[in-house]
Design an enzyme around this catalytic site. Structure first.
Site, PDB file in Angstrom:
ATOM      1  N   ASP A   9     -31.501   8.626  37.755  1.00 12.68           N
ATOM      2  CA  ASP A   9     -31.717   9.048  39.137  1.00 12.68           C
ATOM      3  C   ASP A   9     -31.219   7.940  40.060  1.00 12.68           C
ATOM      4  O   ASP A   9     -31.284   6.770  39.716  1.00 12.68           O
ATOM      5  CB  ASP A   9     -33.173   9.449  39.451  1.00 12.68           C
TER       6      ASP A   9
ATOM      7  N   ASN B  62     -35.078   2.662  23.841  1.00 11.28           N
ATOM      8  CA  ASN B  62     -34.832   3.070  25.235  1.00 11.28           C
ATOM      9  C   ASN B  62     -35.379   2.020  26.201  1.00 11.28           C
ATOM     10  O   ASN B  62     -36.476   1.496  25.995  1.00 11.28           O
ATOM     11  CB  ASN B  62     -35.552   4.412  25.460  1.00 11.28           C
TER      12      ASN B  62
ATOM     13  N   HIS C  33     -32.423   4.232  36.106  1.00 14.76           N
ATOM     14  CA  HIS C  33     -33.123   4.356  37.399  1.00 14.76           C
ATOM     15  C   HIS C  33     -32.438   3.408  38.373  1.00 14.76           C
ATOM     16  O   HIS C  33     -32.829   2.252  38.505  1.00 14.76           O
ATOM     17  CB  HIS C  33     -34.606   4.029  37.240  1.00 14.76           C
TER      18      HIS C  33
ATOM     19  N   GLU D 163     -39.046   0.335  26.163  1.00 12.26           N
ATOM     20  CA  GLU D 163     -39.320  -0.822  27.040  1.00 12.26           C
ATOM     21  C   GLU D 163     -40.027  -1.989  26.361  1.00 12.26           C
ATOM     22  O   GLU D 163     -40.964  -2.571  26.922  1.00 12.26           O
ATOM     23  CB  GLU D 163     -40.112  -0.345  28.272  1.00 12.26           C
TER      24      GLU D 163
HETATM   25  C1  HAH Z   1     -39.618   5.111  32.857  1.00  8.34           C
HETATM   26  N1  HAH Z   1     -40.072   3.816  33.103  1.00  8.34           N
HETATM   27  C2  HAH Z   1     -40.305   5.724  31.636  1.00  8.34           C
HETATM   28  O1  HAH Z   1     -39.499   5.607  30.490  1.00  8.34           O
HETATM   29  C3  HAH Z   1     -40.658   7.190  31.842  1.00  8.34           C
HETATM   30  O2  HAH Z   1     -41.396   7.628  30.739  1.00  8.34           O
HETATM   31  C4  HAH Z   1     -41.459   7.352  33.116  1.00  8.34           C
HETATM   32  O3  HAH Z   1     -41.855   8.711  33.283  1.00  8.34           O
HETATM   33  C5  HAH Z   1     -40.628   6.901  34.241  1.00  8.34           C
HETATM   34  C6  HAH Z   1     -39.769   5.892  34.077  1.00  8.34           C
HETATM   35  C7  HAH Z   1     -39.440   3.143  34.172  1.00  8.34           C
HETATM   36  C8  HAH Z   1     -40.176   2.017  34.776  1.00  8.34           C
HETATM   37  C9  HAH Z   1     -41.550   2.010  34.908  1.00  8.34           C
HETATM   38  O4  HAH Z   1     -42.276   3.057  34.489  1.00  8.34           O
HETATM   39  C10 HAH Z   1     -42.228   0.911  35.477  1.00  8.34           C
HETATM   40  C11 HAH Z   1     -41.495  -0.160  35.917  1.00  8.34           C
HETATM   41  C12 HAH Z   1     -40.116  -0.132  35.810  1.00  8.34           C
HETATM   42  C13 HAH Z   1     -39.479   0.953  35.244  1.00  8.34           C
END
Ligand code: HAH
Length: 328
Positions: free
Chosen positions: A240, A174, A209, A131
Site C-alpha cells: 500500500d 515475511n 508498506h 517480522e
Molecule cells: C504488517 N505489519 C503485518 O504483517 C500485517 O499482518 C498487519 O495486518 C499489518 C501490517 C506491519 C507493521 C506493523 O504492524 C507495526 C509496525 C511496523 C510495520
C-alpha cells in the site's frame, strides 16, 4: 464490471492479490472477482484468531475467506504462523509465570500442524515467520517472546515444522522495511543461514508498506537485485502506498489533498514497471486491502488519520493509480 481487469492484464507477469476480511469481501465481492486472483486473510488466519486459547481452534472467521477464494478459483496465501504480534499471552505464560521451553515448543508445533493441515488444500503458501529481524542498529534478531522462550532457533524450528506437515506449500519469511540497507543485510544473513543448514525456505515476502516516492525506485531495484541472488522466490505481500510524506502534520483530511493522488499514481506506475522487469523473480503482488474505504493505514501510524493507499477509491472505482499500473 467492465474495462481492464488488473489480474488479467498481469497474467503473464505475476498474480495480483488483496488482503481481505469477511466484511470487505461482502463490500467488494464483484471487484475482487474481476481484478484479483489471490487473497490473503488480513487477520483471520493469525494465531490469536485461529488458536485463541490452549487447545482451542477457531476457523469460523477464516472459512468464508477460504471459501470465497475456492469458489472463484483464487489462490490463498497463509498469513501467518509465528509473529510477535496478534499472538495470545497464554502461549508464553500461565498465571503470570513464563512457561518453560518445552511447553512453548509444543504450542508452536501444535499450532503449525493444526492450522497448516486445516488449510492444506486451500493455502498454497505460508508466511511461516513474520517480522523476526530487529530494526535496532547492531541487533540481529528482534527481541520477542518467541525468541525469549525458544532461543534463536525458533525460526528454523518453525520452518522445519511447517515443512513436515506441508510438503507442497511454499514457505516464506515475511518482513517490512526490507529495502533498508542494514535490515536487508540481516535478512540476507537469515536466509543464507537457513539455506546453509538445509532449512526448508522457499521465499521472501517484502511487505511494501510504502509512501509516495519512498523508497526511491532505485532503492527497490537494488533490493530486488540483492534478494534475487539468494535463490528464493520473491513476493510483494502487503503493498500500500500512503499519500502522506513523513512528517506531514495533517490529520484531518476527509478527501485527498491537492496533488496527492497524482503523485501516488506516478509512483505506482514506476513501481509496477519495475516489478514487471523482475517478473522472473516475483510470483505475486498482494495489496494490503482492496479499496480506500477500508485500510489499516487509517489507524497506523496515526490513529484516526484517513489514508487513501490503494488502487480503488472509497466507492470501489479505479483511481489514477489503477490507470498508471495498467497502462503498458
Ligand atoms: C504488517 N505489519 C503485518 O504483517 C500485517 O499482518 C498487519 O495486518 C499489518 C501490517 C506491519 C507493521 C506493523 O504492524 C507495526 C509496525 C511496523 C510495520
Amino acid at each position: 464490471m467492465q474495462g481492464i481487469s488488473l489480474c488479467q492484464k498481469y497474467q503473464d507477469y505475476f498474480s495480483i492479490g488483496a488482503a481481505v476480511s469477511e466484511e470487505t469481501i461482502k463490500a467488494h465481492g464483484e471487484l475482487l472477482k474481476y481484478h484479483f486472483n489471490s487473497l490473503t486473510a488480513e487477520n483471520a488466519m493469525k494465531f490469536q484468531t485461529t488458536n485463541p486459547k490452549e487447545r482451542v481452534y477457531d476457523f469460523r472467521p477464516a472459512d468464508p475467506i477460504a471459501g470465497f477464494a475456492k469458489e472463484n478459483q483464487m489462490r490463498l496465501r497463509g498469513h501467518t504462523f509465528v509473529w510477535h504480534r496478534q499472538t495470545p499471552d497464554w502461549v508464553f505464560q500461565e498465571g503470570g509465570n513464563p512457561r518453560d521451553k518445552q511447553e512453548v515448543l509444543g504450542f508452536l508445533s501444535d499450532h503449525i500442524r493444526t492450522v497448516g493441515i486445516y488449510f492444506r488444500d486451500k493455502a498454497y503458501c505460508w508466511d511461516v515467520v513474520n517480522e523476526a529481524i530487529s530494526d535496532e542498529p547492531g541487533e540481529y534478531l528482534r527481541d520477542t517472546l518467541w525468541r525469549r522462550a525458544l532461543g534463536d532457533g525458533y525460526i528454523e524450528t518453525a520452518f522445519r515444522t511447517a515443512r513436515e506437515h506441508l510438503p507442497d506449500a511454499q514457505l516464506f519469511y515475511n518482513d517490512y522495511n526490507t529495502y533498508q540497507p542494514e535490515k536487508r543485510e540481516k535478512i540476507c544473513r537469515l536466509i543464507r543461514g537457513l539455506k546453509e543448514r538445509d532449512v526448508p525456505i522457499d521465499g521472501l515476502g517484502m511487505q511494501g508498506h510504502w509512501g509516495i516516492g519512498r523508497p526511491a525506485i532505485d532503492e527497490i531495484r537494488q533490493t530486488l537485485d540483492i534478494y534475487a541472488g539468494l535463490g528464493v522466490r520473491l513476493q510483494i505481500t502487503e503493498l500500500d502506498i500512503s499519500v502522506y510524506d513523513h512528517g506531514d502534520p495533517r490529520t484531518d483530511l476527509t478527501v485527498p489533498g491537492p496533488g496527492m493522488l497524482d503523485r501516488q499514481a506516478e509512483y505506482y506506475g514506476k513501481l509496477f514497471e519495475l516489478f514487471r522487469e523482475y517478473r522472473e523473480q516475483i510470483d505475486a503482488v498482494t495489496f494490503w486491502g482492496i479499496a480506500d474505504d477500508a485500510t489499516w493505514l487509517d489507524q497506523f501510524p496515526v490513529q484516526g488519520r484517513k489514508d487513501w493507499p490503494l488502487l480503488f477509491d472509497t466507492q470501489g472505482r479505479p483511481k489514477k493509480a489503477f490507470d498508471a499500473v495498467t497502462n503498458f
